[in-house]
Design a protein around this motif. Structure first.
Motif, PDB file in Angstrom:
ATOM      1  N   ALA A  93       4.912   2.687  -3.553  1.00  0.00           N
ATOM      2  CA  ALA A  93       3.960   2.697  -4.661  1.00  0.00           C
ATOM      3  C   ALA A  93       3.564   1.283  -5.059  1.00  0.00           C
ATOM      4  O   ALA A  93       2.385   0.991  -5.290  1.00  0.00           O
ATOM      5  N   GLN A  94       4.537   0.391  -5.127  1.00  0.00           N
ATOM      6  CA  GLN A  94       4.241  -0.988  -5.506  1.00  0.00           C
ATOM      7  C   GLN A  94       3.370  -1.670  -4.456  1.00  0.00           C
ATOM      8  O   GLN A  94       2.504  -2.486  -4.791  1.00  0.00           O
ATOM      9  N   ALA A  95       3.578  -1.342  -3.193  1.00  0.00           N
ATOM     10  CA  ALA A  95       2.725  -1.902  -2.145  1.00  0.00           C
ATOM     11  C   ALA A  95       1.289  -1.404  -2.286  1.00  0.00           C
ATOM     12  O   ALA A  95       0.328  -2.161  -2.098  1.00  0.00           O
ATOM     13  N   LEU A  96       1.124  -0.135  -2.643  1.00  0.00           N
ATOM     14  CA  LEU A  96      -0.218   0.421  -2.808  1.00  0.00           C
ATOM     15  C   LEU A  96      -0.984  -0.256  -3.930  1.00  0.00           C
ATOM     16  O   LEU A  96      -2.161  -0.576  -3.785  1.00  0.00           O
ATOM     17  N   PHE A 110      -7.511  -5.201  10.798  1.00  0.00           N
ATOM     18  CA  PHE A 110      -7.429  -5.336   9.338  1.00  0.00           C
ATOM     19  C   PHE A 110      -6.118  -5.996   8.918  1.00  0.00           C
ATOM     20  O   PHE A 110      -6.073  -6.720   7.925  1.00  0.00           O
ATOM     21  N   ALA A 111      -5.062  -5.763   9.666  1.00  0.00           N
ATOM     22  CA  ALA A 111      -3.785  -6.433   9.375  1.00  0.00           C
ATOM     23  C   ALA A 111      -3.879  -7.908   9.663  1.00  0.00           C
ATOM     24  O   ALA A 111      -3.346  -8.735   8.907  1.00  0.00           O
ATOM     25  N   PHE A 159      -4.304   1.041   4.310  1.00  0.00           N
ATOM     26  CA  PHE A 159      -5.305   0.438   5.199  1.00  0.00           C
ATOM     27  C   PHE A 159      -6.702   0.963   4.890  1.00  0.00           C
ATOM     28  O   PHE A 159      -7.685   0.220   5.024  1.00  0.00           O
ATOM     29  N   ALA A 160      -6.815   2.228   4.482  1.00  0.00           N
ATOM     30  CA  ALA A 160      -8.123   2.759   4.099  1.00  0.00           C
ATOM     31  C   ALA A 160      -8.704   1.964   2.936  1.00  0.00           C
ATOM     32  O   ALA A 160      -9.873   1.556   2.958  1.00  0.00           O
ATOM     33  N   VAL A 161      -7.893   1.717   1.916  1.00  0.00           N
ATOM     34  CA  VAL A 161      -8.366   0.973   0.751  1.00  0.00           C
ATOM     35  C   VAL A 161      -8.645  -0.479   1.109  1.00  0.00           C
ATOM     36  O   VAL A 161      -9.661  -1.060   0.689  1.00  0.00           O
ATOM     37  N   ALA A 162      -7.755  -1.089   1.884  1.00  0.00           N
ATOM     38  CA  ALA A 162      -7.963  -2.488   2.282  1.00  0.00           C
ATOM     39  C   ALA A 162      -9.255  -2.648   3.078  1.00  0.00           C
ATOM     40  O   ALA A 162     -10.014  -3.601   2.870  1.00  0.00           O
ATOM     41  N   SER A 163      -9.525  -1.706   3.986  1.00  0.00           N
ATOM     42  CA  SER A 163     -10.760  -1.796   4.778  1.00  0.00           C
ATOM     43  C   SER A 163     -11.981  -1.572   3.911  1.00  0.00           C
ATOM     44  O   SER A 163     -13.022  -2.220   4.101  1.00  0.00           O
ATOM     45  N   LEU A 215      -0.372  -6.153   3.047  1.00  0.00           N
ATOM     46  CA  LEU A 215      -1.819  -6.091   2.872  1.00  0.00           C
ATOM     47  C   LEU A 215      -2.264  -6.637   1.527  1.00  0.00           C
ATOM     48  O   LEU A 215      -3.377  -7.112   1.395  1.00  0.00           O
ATOM     49  N   GLY A 216      -1.428  -6.562   0.518  1.00  0.00           N
ATOM     50  CA  GLY A 216      -1.824  -7.004  -0.807  1.00  0.00           C
ATOM     51  C   GLY A 216      -1.799  -8.497  -1.004  1.00  0.00           C
ATOM     52  O   GLY A 216      -2.239  -8.989  -2.040  1.00  0.00           O
TER      53      GLY A 216
END
Length: 337
Positions: free
Chosen positions: A129-132, A333-334, A101-105, A47-48
């Protein structure tokens, strides 16, 4: 977690949860849940890609000075004059990808940057954590050790025995303690299992004027205790259908002595419930002015049709709507990542 709580969780809560899920999700959904979770988690790692720069992150098993990471000071963008939209979320190994996904959306619906504070429940892995931190424009991950240090400092066990005991066997209570202990200012706390489909103007307005408590509306009232007991302990008339999928509170306005008293009164009289955190927030709303988000825009427990059509500003996937969430709601979203 105490031995009694562990036994109750393992031999009563988990089996009953499975029975309810089988009834609500059907055999197909029940059998495919693990597959859908795996697909969602795998997608969360990418997502990032292409998202705005992340200045730094904090991920450590050692306590650090609360609120003093490089991202703790909220800077105003010189180009727009806007402050980032700050959100706070509890995360863990089993549901970090939902928060992702919540943050990405949310980012897709805002023209302002998002500063996310993630509170590790003690199970988060470093790769997660790094993905977040790749997803938000700015991110802080607050370690479990730091949260525990704040609890020790601000909620000594001799003075707050009931809150301290619940923090051991009821992680949801960390959504109250972790963002607010030892802090000041308005905090917007979101559950991980939400997605945004339009600009959440009500949330950004509340961050600009936090004179009331902010909360969502439940699809069915779930406080875990009778209204009569809640009103007796709170000393006020209880509001209807409070849901904590979105909760806005000002840290310095929280009376922890009052919450300790309420925990003691409720649990002594009627035992522990999964909905304790929601009951406590509803009791705070009973004592102070609050703003309740409209259910038609901030949908708690959306129907299959509402999920398929992406209805509302935000959807919060509780109970049986979790099936549609894991099966399909996150996938658009993905695809746009």
């Amino acid at each position: 977690m105490s031995i009694a709580s562990e036994l109750k969780h393992r031999f009563y809560r988990l089996p009953m949860r499975g029975v309810r899920k089988l009834r609500g999700w059907g055999v197909r959904g029940y059998l495919l849940e693990s597959k859908w979770r795996g697909e969602m988690e795998a997608a969360a790692y990418s997502l990032g890609s292409g998202v705005g720069s992340v200045q730094s992150s904090v991920f450590s098993n050692e306590p650090r000075a609360y609120g003093h990471s490089p991202l703790a000071t909220v800077h105003t963008s010189p180009e727009t004059g806007w402050k980032p939209v700050e959100i706070h979320m509890l995360v863990g190994r089993g549901f970090w990808f939902m928060a992702a996904f919540a943050v990405a959306s949310l980012r897709r619906q805002l023209s302002r940057p998002v500063h996310a504070w993630f509170y590790d429940d003690g199970s988060l892995e470093e790769k997660q954590a790094q993905a977040l931190v790749r997803i938000a424009d700015r991110a802080d991950i607050v370690s479990a050790a730091e949260q525990e240090a704040q609890v020790e400092r601000w909620l000594p066990e001799a003075k707050f025995p009931h809150i301290r005991r619940r923090l051991l066997d009821y992680p949801n209570l960390k959504k109250l303690t972790s963002p607010h202990l030892g802090s000041r200012g308005a905090k917007l706390v979101l559950d991980a299992d939400v997605l945004f489909f339009a600009e959440p103007r009500e949330l950004t307005r509340w961050l600009e004027d936090s004179s009331t408590i902010l909360c969502a509306t439940d699809c069915a009232e779930s406080y875990g205790y009778s209204r009569a007991l809640l009103e007796e302990v709170a000393g006020a008339r209880m509001p209807r259908d409070i849901n904590v999928g979105v909760t806005g509170l000002v840290s310095e306005e929280i009376d922890w002595n009052l919450l300790e008293s309420w925990c003691h009164g409720l649990i002594t009289r009627a035992g522990m419930t999964y909905y304790l955190e929601q009951a406590l927030v509803a009791m705070l709303c009973a004592r102070r002015p609050f703003t309740q988000l409209p259910l038609d825009a901030y949908i708690t427990g959306p129907s299959c049709r509402q999920v398929a059509e992406g209805c509302g500003v935000m959807q919060h996937y509780v109970e049986h709507s979790k099936k549609s969430y894991l099966e399909r709601a996150w996938r658009p979203f993905a695809l746009r990542a």
